[in-house]
Design an enzyme around this catalytic site. Structure first.
Site, PDB file in Angstrom:
ATOM      1  N   LYS A 138       0.478  -1.248   0.093  1.00  0.00           N
ATOM      2  CA  LYS A 138      -0.013  -0.177   0.177  1.00  0.00           C
ATOM      3  C   LYS A 138       0.839   1.258  -0.123  1.00  0.00           C
ATOM      4  CE  LYS A 138      -0.302   0.456   4.462  1.00  0.00           C
ATOM      5  NZ  LYS A 138      -1.299   0.773   6.185  1.00  0.00           N
ATOM      6  N   SER A 142      -9.972   1.774  -2.199  1.00  0.00           N
ATOM      7  CA  SER A 142      -9.117   3.292  -1.542  1.00  0.00           C
ATOM      8  C   SER A 142     -10.570   4.248  -2.388  1.00  0.00           C
ATOM      9  CB  SER A 142      -7.796   2.790  -2.132  1.00  0.00           C
ATOM     10  OG  SER A 142      -7.577   4.319  -1.761  1.00  0.00           O
ATOM     11  N   TYR A 185      -0.014   1.714  -7.664  1.00  0.00           N
ATOM     12  CA  TYR A 185      -1.096   1.052  -6.025  1.00  0.00           C
ATOM     13  C   TYR A 185      -2.409   1.912  -6.716  1.00  0.00           C
ATOM     14  CZ  TYR A 185      -3.162   1.532  -2.266  1.00  0.00           C
ATOM     15  OH  TYR A 185      -4.080   0.936  -1.003  1.00  0.00           O
ATOM     16  N   LYS A 226      -5.155  -0.552  -7.681  1.00  0.00           N
ATOM     17  CA  LYS A 226      -7.489  -0.924  -6.710  1.00  0.00           C
ATOM     18  C   LYS A 226      -7.848  -0.833  -8.109  1.00  0.00           C
ATOM     19  CE  LYS A 226      -5.816  -1.814  -2.246  1.00  0.00           C
ATOM     20  NZ  LYS A 226      -6.078  -3.388  -1.841  1.00  0.00           N
TER      21      LYS A 226
HETATM   22  P1  NAD Z   1      -1.253  -3.119   5.887  1.00  0.00           P
HETATM   23  O1  NAD Z   1      -0.067  -3.589   4.957  1.00  0.00           O
HETATM   24  O2  NAD Z   1      -0.847  -3.058   7.586  1.00  0.00           O
HETATM   25  O3  NAD Z   1      -1.911  -4.817   5.811  1.00  0.00           O
HETATM   26  C1  NAD Z   1      -1.314  -4.760   4.513  1.00  0.00           C
HETATM   27  C2  NAD Z   1      -1.292  -7.292   4.875  1.00  0.00           C
HETATM   28  O4  NAD Z   1      -1.358  -7.372   4.009  1.00  0.00           O
HETATM   29  C3  NAD Z   1      -0.318  -7.464   5.847  1.00  0.00           C
HETATM   30  O5  NAD Z   1       0.002  -8.332   6.616  1.00  0.00           O
HETATM   31  C4  NAD Z   1       0.776  -7.627   4.839  1.00  0.00           C
HETATM   32  O6  NAD Z   1       2.173  -8.409   5.416  1.00  0.00           O
HETATM   33  C5  NAD Z   1      -0.291  -8.721   4.016  1.00  0.00           C
HETATM   34  N1  NAD Z   1       0.422  -8.944   3.130  1.00  0.00           N
HETATM   35  C6  NAD Z   1       0.714  -8.267   1.672  1.00  0.00           C
HETATM   36  N2  NAD Z   1       0.974  -8.892   0.988  1.00  0.00           N
HETATM   37  C7  NAD Z   1       0.198  -9.877   0.273  1.00  0.00           C
HETATM   38  C8  NAD Z   1       0.460 -11.436   0.185  1.00  0.00           C
HETATM   39  N3  NAD Z   1       1.021 -11.225  -0.937  1.00  0.00           N
HETATM   40  N4  NAD Z   1       0.168 -12.504   0.974  1.00  0.00           N
HETATM   41  C9  NAD Z   1       0.107 -12.067   1.799  1.00  0.00           C
HETATM   42  N5  NAD Z   1      -0.183 -11.564   2.976  1.00  0.00           N
HETATM   43  C10 NAD Z   1       0.243 -10.801   2.292  1.00  0.00           C
HETATM   44  O7  NAD Z   1      -2.107  -2.315   5.806  1.00  0.00           O
HETATM   45  P2  NAD Z   1      -3.321  -2.109   6.038  1.00  0.00           P
HETATM   46  O8  NAD Z   1      -3.390   0.143   6.180  1.00  0.00           O
HETATM   47  O9  NAD Z   1      -4.368  -2.464   7.167  1.00  0.00           O
HETATM   48  O10 NAD Z   1      -3.839  -1.920   4.376  1.00  0.00           O
HETATM   49  C11 NAD Z   1      -5.362  -3.091   4.321  1.00  0.00           C
HETATM   50  C12 NAD Z   1      -5.641  -3.148   2.904  1.00  0.00           C
HETATM   51  O11 NAD Z   1      -6.474  -1.730   2.755  1.00  0.00           O
HETATM   52  C13 NAD Z   1      -4.733  -2.811   1.541  1.00  0.00           C
HETATM   53  O12 NAD Z   1      -5.001  -3.911   0.342  1.00  0.00           O
HETATM   54  C14 NAD Z   1      -4.952  -1.277   1.460  1.00  0.00           C
HETATM   55  O13 NAD Z   1      -3.976  -1.320   0.278  1.00  0.00           O
HETATM   56  C15 NAD Z   1      -6.011  -1.272   1.432  1.00  0.00           C
HETATM   57  N6  NAD Z   1      -5.939   0.378   2.059  1.00  0.00           N
HETATM   58  C16 NAD Z   1      -5.403   0.937   2.673  1.00  0.00           C
HETATM   59  C17 NAD Z   1      -5.555   2.128   3.360  1.00  0.00           C
HETATM   60  C18 NAD Z   1      -5.227   2.730   4.114  1.00  0.00           C
HETATM   61  O14 NAD Z   1      -4.300   3.934   4.227  1.00  0.00           O
HETATM   62  N7  NAD Z   1      -4.374   2.026   5.092  1.00  0.00           N
HETATM   63  C19 NAD Z   1      -6.739   3.130   2.823  1.00  0.00           C
HETATM   64  C20 NAD Z   1      -7.092   2.628   1.009  1.00  0.00           C
HETATM   65  C21 NAD Z   1      -6.884   0.726   1.183  1.00  0.00           C
HETATM   66  N1  UFG Z   2       0.918  15.139   4.900  1.00  0.00           N
HETATM   67  C1  UFG Z   2       1.565  16.150   5.305  1.00  0.00           C
HETATM   68  N2  UFG Z   2       3.372  16.041   5.508  1.00  0.00           N
HETATM   69  C2  UFG Z   2       3.694  14.243   6.250  1.00  0.00           C
HETATM   70  C3  UFG Z   2       2.759  13.341   5.706  1.00  0.00           C
HETATM   71  C4  UFG Z   2       1.322  13.961   4.801  1.00  0.00           C
HETATM   72  O1  UFG Z   2       1.941  17.328   5.313  1.00  0.00           O
HETATM   73  O2  UFG Z   2       4.591  13.591   6.764  1.00  0.00           O
HETATM   74  C5  UFG Z   2      -0.127  15.672   4.229  1.00  0.00           C
HETATM   75  C6  UFG Z   2      -0.212  14.631   2.322  1.00  0.00           C
HETATM   76  O3  UFG Z   2       0.518  15.850   1.939  1.00  0.00           O
HETATM   77  C7  UFG Z   2      -1.774  15.259   2.480  1.00  0.00           C
HETATM   78  C8  UFG Z   2      -2.164  14.917   3.878  1.00  0.00           C
HETATM   79  O4  UFG Z   2      -1.221  15.519   5.059  1.00  0.00           O
HETATM   80  O5  UFG Z   2      -2.314  16.276   2.586  1.00  0.00           O
HETATM   81  C9  UFG Z   2      -2.880  13.067   3.986  1.00  0.00           C
HETATM   82  O6  UFG Z   2      -1.051  12.453   3.985  1.00  0.00           O
HETATM   83  P1  UFG Z   2      -1.192  10.620   3.786  1.00  0.00           P
HETATM   84  O7  UFG Z   2      -0.138  10.552   3.555  1.00  0.00           O
HETATM   85  O8  UFG Z   2      -1.328  10.125   5.185  1.00  0.00           O
HETATM   86  O9  UFG Z   2      -2.652  10.237   3.242  1.00  0.00           O
HETATM   87  P2  UFG Z   2      -3.374  10.610   1.398  1.00  0.00           P
HETATM   88  O10 UFG Z   2      -4.522  10.709   1.562  1.00  0.00           O
HETATM   89  O11 UFG Z   2      -2.726  10.696   1.097  1.00  0.00           O
HETATM   90  O12 UFG Z   2      -3.261   8.416   1.338  1.00  0.00           O
HETATM   91  C10 UFG Z   2      -3.988   7.885   1.750  1.00  0.00           C
HETATM   92  C11 UFG Z   2      -2.823   6.797   1.939  1.00  0.00           C
HETATM   93  C12 UFG Z   2      -2.943   6.232   0.017  1.00  0.00           C
HETATM   94  C13 UFG Z   2      -5.004   6.210  -0.169  1.00  0.00           C
HETATM   95  C14 UFG Z   2      -5.608   7.628  -0.209  1.00  0.00           C
HETATM   96  C15 UFG Z   2      -7.371   7.098  -0.280  1.00  0.00           C
HETATM   97  O13 UFG Z   2      -1.192   6.877   2.231  1.00  0.00           O
HETATM   98  O14 UFG Z   2      -2.998   4.496   0.776  1.00  0.00           O
HETATM   99  O15 UFG Z   2      -5.226   8.395   1.585  1.00  0.00           O
HETATM  100  O16 UFG Z   2      -7.568   8.432   0.084  1.00  0.00           O
HETATM  101  F1  UFG Z   2      -5.425   5.750  -1.929  1.00  0.00           F
END
Ligand code: NAD
Ligand code: UFG
Length: 338
Positions: free
Chosen positions: A84, A124, A149, A153
């Protein structure tokens, strides 16, 4: 109800396992631990009093996955497993396309083979095109993703849609998360990023405990009220509960449906800094830095479809998000390692 949770040791997955276990569901986790730690399972067990089964495997490994399906009969799958990190996906696009797309394709093949055709997919807000009007509804235009990335999605959603169109036995729910932050109120599970955090809340939390000197605010000249970027931050426990609501829908509908999981309210980077300072009585030093490539000025959801159809709305406040993030970080300054 027996649920397979791929990526269940990760940030959102571990919080979702807690909510599933607390509702009496059977939970089986598969995860290769490429971005998580085995301790997450012990913490989930300590919170809920129930230990989820765990198999360490890569979801791309069809035979290893099939072996799990041979042992267990699942009612549905929640598919979190994926990479991610936006910046890493720009540098290593093949790693992202391989991991995220092949995991999804192989998982669906194995599910089909064993007759389990109900899947919730972690999507996402990043699938939405940058040129949409706000707030983003599920009808807003998707595509024109700014990094690999985001494309994984977008393509993951499309693969699942095509599959459900070809075979009406499938039920697919696409959950489009906005910005998950916060941690379980126990402070025992939370987000544990590798290295320097890319995301705002983990960075602020690490500044708060003295692991980082100051926050860099990426741009203060956006067309937003205070010039800094605006996002729809959602407490991870609310997000986890959104999956529970989605299971009810999944089990009673066929075809594909997308839902936004957000609060509908946007906060700026400086709003977040102030809210964190107020909630935790701590100062967060920051400096204004240049804009980060690929960032949009403002992103927030219209979550009304989730409210109407899933009966789900986010309940936690911004103060809850800031307080719980800080509690997790303070109790675990080095994440799961201590
Ligand atoms: P995370 O990295 O904490 O969790 C993902 C988990 O998947 C990890 O434990 C990793 O070890 C496991 N993993 C990755 N590839 C694998 C594979 N091929 N086989 C088995 N395990 C695997 O991330 P998260 O923040 O918990 O995100 C979970 C899901 O939500 C992801 O698909 C991410 O893209 C999506 N998502 C996250 C955010 C965010 O901001 N955290 C936003 C939108 C979508
Ligand atoms: N930001 C800062 N300083 C930092 C980190 C972030 O100013 O050190 C700002 C960014 O510019 C943005 C806001 O904080 O304006 C949020 O940034 P994040 O990186 O926390 O989140 P994003 O919205 O960029 O992205 C997140 C996830 C992506 C996902 C997206 C969905 O990281 O994986 O939300 O909206 F796709």
């Amino acid at each position: 109800m027996k649920v397979l949770v791929t990526g269940g040791m990760g940030y959102i997955g571990s919080h979702t396992c807690v909510e599933l276990l607390e509702r009496g569901m059977d939970v089986v986790i598969v995860d290769n631990l490429c971005n998580s730690k085995a301790q997450a399972r012990e913490r989930v067990a300590a919170i809920t009093g129930k230990s989820p089964l765990f198999y360490q495997l890569d979801v791309r490994d069809v035979e290893a996955l099939a072996a799990v399906f041979r042992i267990h009969t699942f009612d549905c799958v929640i598919h979190f497993a994926g990479l991610k990190a936006v910046g890493e996906s720009v540098e290593k696009p093949l790693l992202y396309y391989d991991n995220n797309l092949n995991a999804t394709i192989n998982l669906c093949r194995v599910m089909d083979r064993f007759g389990c055709r109900n899947i919730i997919f972690s999507s996402s807000a990043t699938v939405y095109s940058p040129d949409n009007q706000l707030p983003l509804t599920e009808q807003s235009r998707v595509g024109d993703c700014s990094n690999p990335y985001g494309w994984t999605k977008y393509m993951g959603e499309q693969i699942l849609r095509s599959m459900a169109q070809a075979d009406p036995r499938w039920s697919v729910v696409l959950l489009r998360y906005f910005n998950p932050v916060g941690a379980h109120e126990s402070g025992d599970i939370g987000e544990d990023p590798r290295g320097i955090p890319n995301n705002l809340m983990p960075y602020i939390s690490q500044v708060a405990i003295g692991r980082r000197e100051r926050l860099s605010v990426f741009g203060d000249d956006y067309p937003t009220p205070d010039g800094t970027g605006v996002r729809d931050y959602i407490h991870v426990v609310d997000l986890a509960r959104g999956h529970v609501a989605a299971i009810d829908y999944l089990m009673s509908h066929k075809g594909t449906e997308a839902f936004n999981l957000g609060t509908g309210v946007g906060y700026s980077v400086l709003d977040m800094v102030k809210a964190f300072e107020t909630a935790n009585h701590i100062e967060i030093p920051y400096q204004i830095a240049p804009r980060r490539a690929g960032d949009l000025p403002e992103v927030y959801a219209d979550p009304s479809k989730s409210a109407e159809i899933l009966g789900w709305t986010a309940q936690h406040t911004l103060e809850d998000m800031c307080r719980d993030s800080f509690r997790w970080q303070s109790k675990n300054p080095q994440g799961y390692d201590g």
